[in-house]
Design an enzyme around this catalytic site. Structure first.
Site, PDB file in Angstrom:
ATOM      1  N   ASN A 223       0.846  -1.195   0.000  1.00  0.00           N
ATOM      2  CA  ASN A 223       0.000   0.000   0.000  1.00  0.00           C
ATOM      3  C   ASN A 223       0.878   1.241   0.000  1.00  0.00           C
ATOM      4  O   ASN A 223       1.846   1.336   0.745  1.00  0.00           O
ATOM      5  CB  ASN A 223      -0.923   0.007   1.218  1.00  0.00           C
ATOM      6  CG  ASN A 223      -1.879  -1.178   1.227  1.00  0.00           C
ATOM      7  OD1 ASN A 223      -1.790  -2.068   2.064  1.00  0.00           O
ATOM      8  ND2 ASN A 223      -2.783  -1.221   0.282  1.00  0.00           N
ATOM      9  N   ASP A 252      -6.189  -6.808   7.419  1.00  0.00           N
ATOM     10  CA  ASP A 252      -7.617  -6.624   7.705  1.00  0.00           C
ATOM     11  C   ASP A 252      -8.514  -7.229   6.632  1.00  0.00           C
ATOM     12  O   ASP A 252      -9.736  -7.053   6.677  1.00  0.00           O
ATOM     13  CB  ASP A 252      -7.944  -5.139   7.876  1.00  0.00           C
ATOM     14  CG  ASP A 252      -7.648  -4.310   6.631  1.00  0.00           C
ATOM     15  OD1 ASP A 252      -7.065  -4.855   5.665  1.00  0.00           O
ATOM     16  OD2 ASP A 252      -7.982  -3.104   6.625  1.00  0.00           O
ATOM     17  N   ASP A 277      -2.583   0.314  11.432  1.00  0.00           N
ATOM     18  CA  ASP A 277      -2.810   1.564  10.702  1.00  0.00           C
ATOM     19  C   ASP A 277      -4.209   2.095  11.015  1.00  0.00           C
ATOM     20  O   ASP A 277      -4.868   2.725  10.186  1.00  0.00           O
ATOM     21  CB  ASP A 277      -2.638   1.366   9.189  1.00  0.00           C
ATOM     22  CG  ASP A 277      -2.438   2.679   8.439  1.00  0.00           C
ATOM     23  OD1 ASP A 277      -2.075   3.692   9.078  1.00  0.00           O
ATOM     24  OD2 ASP A 277      -2.668   2.708   7.212  1.00  0.00           O
ATOM     25  N   ALA A 312      -8.247   5.016   3.753  1.00  0.00           N
ATOM     26  CA  ALA A 312      -7.720   5.991   4.721  1.00  0.00           C
ATOM     27  C   ALA A 312      -7.495   5.305   6.059  1.00  0.00           C
ATOM     28  O   ALA A 312      -8.247   5.485   7.018  1.00  0.00           O
ATOM     29  CB  ALA A 312      -8.690   7.159   4.867  1.00  0.00           C
ATOM     30  N   GLY A 313      -6.457   4.489   6.127  1.00  0.00           N
ATOM     31  CA  GLY A 313      -6.216   3.736   7.346  1.00  0.00           C
ATOM     32  C   GLY A 313      -7.219   2.604   7.480  1.00  0.00           C
ATOM     33  O   GLY A 313      -7.886   2.211   6.517  1.00  0.00           O
TER      34      GLY A 313
END
Length: 386
Positions: A223, A252, A277, A312-313
Site C-alpha cells: 500500500n 484486515d 494503521d 484511509a487507514g
C-alpha cells in the site's frame, strides 16, 4: 509488589508453543516461567499472590503496534487525552505498547505533536514514542495524506523534529527518491530512528539503496507503493530480499489479500510485523471522521477519503489481525504471534525487554480463547479492565 501467576496455558512465545505452561509476574516484569505444577512452588513464598487459571487458553506476550493513528473515536494527532482514549480501546484488544503514528502536517505542527508524545511517553509506559508518517512522502503515492503539505526533507526540518522529540522519535516513513531523501535516511538512522520506506515511487534499486543507507522498515507493504511486477519487482521485493528489514502488513482482509499476506510471511520469515494503521473509527460505528485534516467516510468498517475514495487507514485491532492470520491466511499460531510481538519489538530496538514472556521482560500478556478472542489483558503486570 504483588506476585501474579497465570497457569494451565498454551504459552506462545519465542516462536514456540508450551502446553500446560505458567508465567509468574513479579511487579511489572516477568519473574519466571515453566510448565506443569511448578508454579505452586514458585509462589509458595508469596501468600498474597494472585492466581489465574488460564484453563488451556492461548497466552501470548502483549501485542505491539508500530503503526496506528487512533481508535475509540479519537485520533492520535489531537493530543494526550485523545491518545489515551485510543490506547484504552486498543489495549482491551491486546495491544499493550504503541508507537504513536502522526499523519502529515506542517513541520512546526509535527514538532509540537512529537513533543507532546515525548511528554506522554515519560509518564505512560504504553507509549513507546512517535512515528512520523510524513510529510516527506511522494505526492503520487499520497494515500490519505494532504498533498499540499508533502515536501522533501531538509537538514533544518530534520534537526527541528529530532530536537522536539527528545529521543522518542522511534520511526519515520519517507520516500527516499525525493530530493535529499537518501541524506534524510542517513540522518534519521544516524540519530537512532528506524527509517521506513513508504508512500513512495521508488523502484527496486532505489529501495535497495535506501536499505543500504540505513532504512530498516517497509511501511504497510503493497500500500502506498508500486506492486510486484515480474520485470519491475518494486519496494516489496527489495524489502523481502534484504536481511534485517521489517515488512509491515495491514491484515484486515481489505488492504492486502490473504494469499498475498501468506506470500509475505513466506518471503520474509520472522520479519513481518502486523500493524493496524487504525484511525479514529476503530472500535466505533460507521460514520464520518477526520484523518489529519482530511474527511473520511467509514462504511461497513472500511475507511475511505470522502474526496477521491482512497483507503484511509483501517478500523482494525490487533486481535483481529491475529485471528485472520491464523484462520484466513493460514500461518501458524507461532508465526502470527511473533508478527505481533517479537518482530515489532526488534524493529524499534526493544527486543531486550518487550515482545516475549521471558524472565526480565515486561509483564505484558494476552489470554485468548480457542477462537483468538481476548479473555484478559495484562499491562505492566496489572489486569486491564474489560
Amino acid at each position: 509488589m504483588t506476585a501474579h501467576v497465570i497457569h494451565s496455558a498454551r504459552l506462545v512465545s519465542e516462536g514456540r508453543v508450551a502446553r500446560n505452561a505458567w508465567v509468574l509476574f513479579d511487579g511489572d516484569r516477568v519473574g519466571a516461567t515453566g510448565t506443569g505444577d511448578e508454579w505452586v512452588a514458585a509462589v509458595a513464598g508469596a501468600p498474597d499472590a494472585v492466581v489465574t487459571d488460564a484453563d488451556g487458553g492461548w497466552l501470548t506476550p502483549g501485542f505491539i503496534d508500530l503503526h496506528g493513528h487512533g481508535g475509540g473515536g479519537a485520533a492520535f494527532d489531537d493530543g494526550p487525552d485523545a491518545i489515551r482514549t485510543a490506547l484504552d480501546l486498543h489495549q482491551r484488544h491486546g495491544t499493550t505498547r504503541f508507537v504513536v503514528s502522526l499523519v502529515t502536517a506542517t513541520v512546526p505542527q509535527l514538532a509540537d505533536r512529537v513533543g507532546a508524545v515525548a511528554a506522554l511517553a515519560a509518564e505512560d509506559p504504553r507509549v513507546l514514542g512517535s512515528h512520523l508518517e510524513g510529510p516527506f512522502l511522494d505526492v503520487g503515492h499520497k494515500g490519505a495524506h494532504d498533498p499540499a503539505l508533502l515536501r522533501p526533507a531538509t537538514p533544518a526540518d530534520i534537526d527541528v523534529l529530532l530536537e522536539a522529540a527528545r529521543g522518542t522519535l522511534r520511526q519515520i516513513t519517507l520516500a527516499p527518491e525525493l530530493p535529499g531523501g537518501m541524506d534524510a535516511v542517513r540522518a534519521f538512522a544516524g540519530a537512532g530512528v528506524a527509517v521506513a520506506v513508504g508512500h513512495t515511487g521508488a523502484d527496486y534499486e532505489q529501495t535497495r539503496a535506501a536499505f543500504d543507507a540505513g532504512a530498516t522498515i517497509l511501511t504497510h507493504a503493497f500500500n502506498g507503493m508500486e506492486g510486484i511486477h515480474h520485470r519491475a519487482p518494486g519496494p516489496v521485493a527489495a524489502a523481502t530480499r534484504t536481511p534485517g528489514v521489517t515488512v509491515e502488513v495491514i491484515n484486515d482482509g481489505i488492504h492486502v489479500h490473504p494469499e498475498v499476506v501468506r506470500m509475505a510471511f513466506a518471503a520474509a520469515p520472522g520479519r513481518v510485523a502486523l500493524i493496524t494503521d487504525a484511525m479514529a473509527a476503530a472500535g466505533e460505528a460507521d460514520g464520518d471522521y477526520l484523518l489529519g485534516a482530511l474527511h473520511v467516510q467509514v462504511r461497513d468498517g472500511v475507511a475511505r477519503l470522502t474526496g477521491g475514495g482512497s483507503i484511509a487507514g483501517s478500523t482494525l485491532t490487533q486481535d483481529d489481525a491475529l485471528r485472520r492470520a491464523v484462520q484466513e491466511v493460514g500461518v501458524s499460531v507461532e508465526e502470527a504471534v511473533r508478527a505481533l510481538t517479537e518482530t515489532p519489538a526488534a524493529a524499534i530496538g526493544r527486543a531486550a525487554d518487550l515482545g516475549r514472556l521471558a524472565p526480565g521482560h515486561a509483564a505484558d500478556a494476552v489470554l485468548l480463547d480457542d477462537g483468538f478472542r481476548v479473555l484478559q489483558v495484562w499491562s505492566a503486570g496489572a489486569p486491564v479492565p474489560r
